[in-house]
Enzyme design. Structure first.
Site, PDB file in Angstrom:
ATOM      1  N   SER A 190      46.366  43.829  49.255  1.00  0.00           N
ATOM      2  CA  SER A 190      47.071  44.025  47.990  1.00  0.00           C
ATOM      3  C   SER A 190      48.151  45.092  48.023  1.00  0.00           C
ATOM      4  CB  SER A 190      46.086  44.369  46.893  1.00  0.00           C
ATOM      5  OG  SER A 190      45.609  45.680  47.070  1.00  0.00           O
ATOM      6  N   HIS A 218      42.465  39.396  45.503  1.00  0.00           N
ATOM      7  CA  HIS A 218      43.874  39.292  45.099  1.00  0.00           C
ATOM      8  C   HIS A 218      44.426  37.886  45.284  1.00  0.00           C
ATOM      9  CE1 HIS A 218      44.393  43.523  44.166  1.00  0.00           C
ATOM     10  NE2 HIS A 218      43.535  43.722  45.148  1.00  0.00           N
ATOM     11  N   LYS A 249      41.085  40.481  37.716  1.00  0.00           N
ATOM     12  CA  LYS A 249      42.524  40.467  38.018  1.00  0.00           C
ATOM     13  C   LYS A 249      43.104  39.159  37.470  1.00  0.00           C
ATOM     14  CE  LYS A 249      41.604  43.707  41.760  1.00  0.00           C
ATOM     15  NZ  LYS A 249      41.777  44.985  41.069  1.00  0.00           N
TER      16      LYS A 249
HETATM   17  N1  PLP Z   1      38.517  44.167  46.747  1.00  0.00           N
HETATM   18  C1  PLP Z   1      39.826  44.451  46.808  1.00  0.00           C
HETATM   19  C2  PLP Z   1      40.596  43.983  47.985  1.00  0.00           C
HETATM   20  C3  PLP Z   1      40.455  45.182  45.795  1.00  0.00           C
HETATM   21  O1  PLP Z   1      41.755  45.484  45.873  1.00  0.00           O
HETATM   22  C4  PLP Z   1      39.687  45.594  44.677  1.00  0.00           C
HETATM   23  C5  PLP Z   1      40.301  46.355  43.551  1.00  0.00           C
HETATM   24  O2  PLP Z   1      41.451  46.586  43.434  1.00  0.00           O
HETATM   25  C6  PLP Z   1      38.336  45.277  44.653  1.00  0.00           C
HETATM   26  C7  PLP Z   1      37.775  44.569  45.693  1.00  0.00           C
HETATM   27  C8  PLP Z   1      37.493  45.706  43.497  1.00  0.00           C
HETATM   28  O3  PLP Z   1      37.603  44.758  42.465  1.00  0.00           O
HETATM   29  P1  PLP Z   1      37.346  45.196  40.953  1.00  0.00           P
HETATM   30  O4  PLP Z   1      38.611  45.798  40.461  1.00  0.00           O
HETATM   31  O5  PLP Z   1      36.943  43.946  40.263  1.00  0.00           O
HETATM   32  O6  PLP Z   1      36.243  46.211  40.998  1.00  0.00           O
END
Ligand code: PLP
Length: 409
Positions: A190, A218, A249
């Protein structure tokens, strides 16, 4: 010990490095995404355009999603009332897990309170279930995966260079062929916006007898004909053992999950502390997620519009001579390369141009790679993009940051 001075010293250090984080007080207006009202500390306020939301498709404003949430609040109330074991499994949770399993073409799915928790809890629990497990982890994996791997595996982890299948194979070939193995990676990274070679990773997993664990946080909602992610787009979804995603998201609500074979999901359900010992998400959130997933399964045109908008922004910023970093996805990162500059540009954009984009500094990205990360949605208009490009061009000149043309794609 003088505790207060220790806390202050820790903060002073973050300030000195120019990476002290300030949260913007934003109030969104239903149906007007990506516009919001920003309230300053002195109580004054002004209108801004949000350029860094991970509600990538504006689903948090979709009336279909809001109606589903309202309906469930009216019908069933607010919170879930407990952990999944103790009265916190409502009809909406059950329905959502079925919907997620269907989305990813898996036998089963398991909900968590966030994407972070789903990674942390699932990866740490896999070490419990598979004694001697070695996890092969991409060097740029998200903190939630690293945290789960560290909590579960201590020394039994191997980090391969980012998206480097040659290095991954070297590491796989060097360990005990009989040891249980798991490759943990993401589809869309991301901060850089690059995309993993999922088919290549799956081929290596097969060759060396490893399981695959793919974070599609993402990508879910945004890639593949039904929005199941990049693995669906690439035709390899059925070859991923465990897929992990978020509802927070592109689906526009909140929560996280894994989807996999029934036995894998049931084992994680039975052993994961981060699943067992916490209150489940409110039923209205679950219902909103179901509505959002169903909507995006049937509306591929939203994904097409999203990609077109991202391409349009990249083209505009490159034309303006800005150092857009190469990105194979909907994410548009612009390199600044200095924490203080990054914060300064972000502040000026907000104060003088009504453009809200958070600076991305260490530890989210390495020092020297500080950037602005833009996430254009289908609702970001041409006029908004023109305004952003003009403001950035002016600032790049004013802040006399070297134009790193060679970084541009
Ligand atoms: N995995 C990745 C690659 C992320 O970028 C994020 C959060 O930005 C997460 C997991 C965590 O997800 P959540 O925001 O639903 O806790």
């Amino acid at each position: 010990m003088k505790y207060a001075s220790v806390f202050r010293a820790a903060l002073d250090q973050v300030h000195a490095e120019g990476r002290y984080r300030v949260f913007a007080d934003l109030k969104r207006h239903r149906g007007e995404f990506p516009r919001a009202t920003w309230t300053r500390e002195d109580g004054t306020s002004s209108e801004v355009v949000v350029w860094c939301s991970n509600d990538y498709l504006g689903q948090g404003q979709n009336p279909v999603v809001l109606d589903a949430m309202h309906r469930v609040i009216e019908d069933t109330g607010a919170g879930s009332g407990g952990t999944r074991n103790i009265s916190g499994t409502t009809h909406d949770h059950v329905e959502l897990e079925r919907e997620l399993a269907d989305l990813h073409g898996k036998e089963s799915a398991l909900l968590f309170t966030s994407g972070y928790v789903s990674n942390q809890a699932s990866l740490s629990t896999l070490y419990k279930i598979l004694p001697g497990l070695i996890v092969f982890s991409d060097a740029l994996n998200h903190n939630s995966m690293i945290s789960g791997i560290r909590a579960g595996g201590r020394d039994q982890r191997q980090v391969f260079s980012h998206n480097d299948l040659g290095h991954l194979e070297e590491l796989l070939a060097a360990v005990d062929p009989e040891a249980p193995k798991l490759i943990a990676f993401e589809s869309v990274y991301s901060m850089d916006g690059d995309i993993a070679d999922i088919a290549g990773t799956v081929a290596l997993a097969k060759k060396y007898g490893a399981l695959t664990y793919l974070d599609e946080v993402h990508a879910v909602g945004m890639y593949g004909p039904r929005g199941a992610g990049v693995a669906e787009r690439d035709g390899v979804m059925d070859q991923i053992d465990i897929v992990e995603g978020t509802l927070g998201k592109a689906f526009g609500v909140m929560g996280g999950y894994i989807a996999a074979d029934a036995a894998i999901v049931d084992a994680i359900r039975s052993f994961a502390d981060g699943f067992i010992f916490t209150t489940s998400i409110p039923p209205a959130l679950a219902a909103g997620a179901v509505a959002s997933i169903r909507y995006l399964k049937d509306h591929n045109e939203v994904r097409i519009a999203h990609q077109a908008r991202a391409a349009a922004l990249k083209a505009r910023l490159l034309k303006a001579g800005l150092p857009v970093m190469p990105s194979a996805s909907h994410i548009v990162p612009v390199l600044v390369g200095d924490a203080a500059h990054c914060k300064l540009i972000s502040d000026i954009l907000l104060n003088e141009h009504g453009i809200y984009v958070q600076p991305v500094n260490y530890p989210t990205v390495p020092r020297g790679m500080e950037r602005l990360r833009f996430t254009p949605s289908p609702a970001h208009s041409d006029a908004m993009m023109d305004g952003l490009a003009a403001a950035l061009k002016e600032l790049w000149t004013r802040c006399s940051i070297a134009q790193v043309g060679s970084v541009a794609a």
